[in-house]
Design an enzyme around this catalytic site. Structure first.
Site, PDB file in Angstrom:
ATOM      1  N   CYS A   2       0.869  -1.170   0.000  1.00 45.03           N
ATOM      2  CA  CYS A   2       0.000   0.000   0.000  1.00 45.03           C
ATOM      3  C   CYS A   2       0.905   1.219   0.000  1.00 45.03           C
ATOM      4  CB  CYS A   2      -0.908   0.016   1.220  1.00 45.03           C
ATOM      5  SG  CYS A   2      -1.971   1.481   1.319  1.00 45.03           S
ATOM      6  N   GLU A 106      -3.775   0.777  -6.319  1.00 38.27           N
ATOM      7  CA  GLU A 106      -2.772  -0.201  -6.730  1.00 38.27           C
ATOM      8  C   GLU A 106      -2.650  -0.138  -8.241  1.00 38.27           C
ATOM      9  OE1 GLU A 106       0.107  -1.649  -6.434  1.00 38.27           O
ATOM     10  OE2 GLU A 106      -0.662  -2.270  -4.475  1.00 38.27           O
TER      11      GLU A 106
END
Length: 250
Positions: A2, A106
């Site tokens: 992340c 992402e």
């Protein structure tokens, strides 16, 4: 991993009622592209275990670190090794925190294997509600730290669920409900249960959406980060600096 996330929910008061400890004095700004090194909205606990809201710098700086820059290498902690790594194992005992968000980004490599830009996706709960990442925090008092010390955090990651596994094999731990959040903060929660909490969000609770390349610039924090991807973007996409999230080293 992340390396970028959002807290674009506009109603700060709703967040304060949703997350115990986020008092009125804590500044909660709408963020479309939170990046490592930024101050982030979090719920930590006092020595007595009482929840408290505060801003933490994203990128954990352990108390023994020589330089604050080490935080950029510690934006994430792997759930599988968090109890073993020197930077995280002490924090796991009593310095657990909630990091408030409403989605994370992402990047997916191009299906044709070309070197064009990776496609950014915004990943959220299926109901679109705000949630909390499972995090750890630390306090650093080294040279250059503010008088009150530097308080920083890391986001714990786990294996990706099947909803997003084709984008990346890792995802941050998104605690599924208030009960899980309470257990994560509770100083008395036993270690085996803590490990159980570090699981992927169920696929049925997960949503994904391709978004604009605007988010690929870590310095850009505006609503267009959340705009839907367009065919024109893909047709003209080329590789360039800032096209991916920050690396995860743990």
């Amino acid at each position: 991993m992340c390396g970028r996330y959002s807290l674009a929910t506009p109603a700060g008061n709703d967040l304060r009622s949703r997350f115990i400890g986020l008092g009125e004095s804590l500044e909660i700004r709408q963020r479309f592209n939170v990046a490592p090194g930024d101050d982030v909205v979090a719920v930590t606990t006092s020595k007595e275990g009482e929840p408290r809201g505060e801003l933490l710098r994203w990128g954990l700086v352990p108390f023994w670190a020589k330089d604050v820059k080490v935080g950029y290498k510690m934006i994430n902690a792997r759930s599988e090794t968090v109890a073993e790594k020197p930077a995280f194992r002490d924090a796991l005992k009593t310095r657990r925190c909630l990091i408030v968000a409403d989605g994370f980004y992402e990047w997916q490599a191009r299906a044709d294997g070309s070197k064009g830009r990776k496609r950014p996706f915004h990943i959220t709960r299926a109901d679109g509600a705000p949630f909390a990442f499972a995090g750890l925090w630390a306090s650093w008092h080294g040279d250059g730290a503010p008088d009150e010390g530097l308080r920083s955090c890391t986001i714990i990651t786990t294996e990706a669920n099947q909803k997003i596994a084709d984008i990346h094999d890792r995802m941050p731990v998104m605690l599924p409900d208030a009960a899980a959040e309470e257990a994560w903060l509770d100083h008395g929660t036993p270690a085996p249960l803590l490990q159980e909490l570090l699981a992927p969000l169920p696929e049925a609770m997960t949503a994904r959406r391709a978004v604009s390349y605007a988010v690929s610039d870590a310095r850009h924090d505006a609503p267009d980060c959340l705009e839907d991807a367009s065919p024109e973007d893909d047709a003209t996409a080329v590789s360039g600096p800032g096209d991916d999230a920050a690396p995860t080293l743990f």
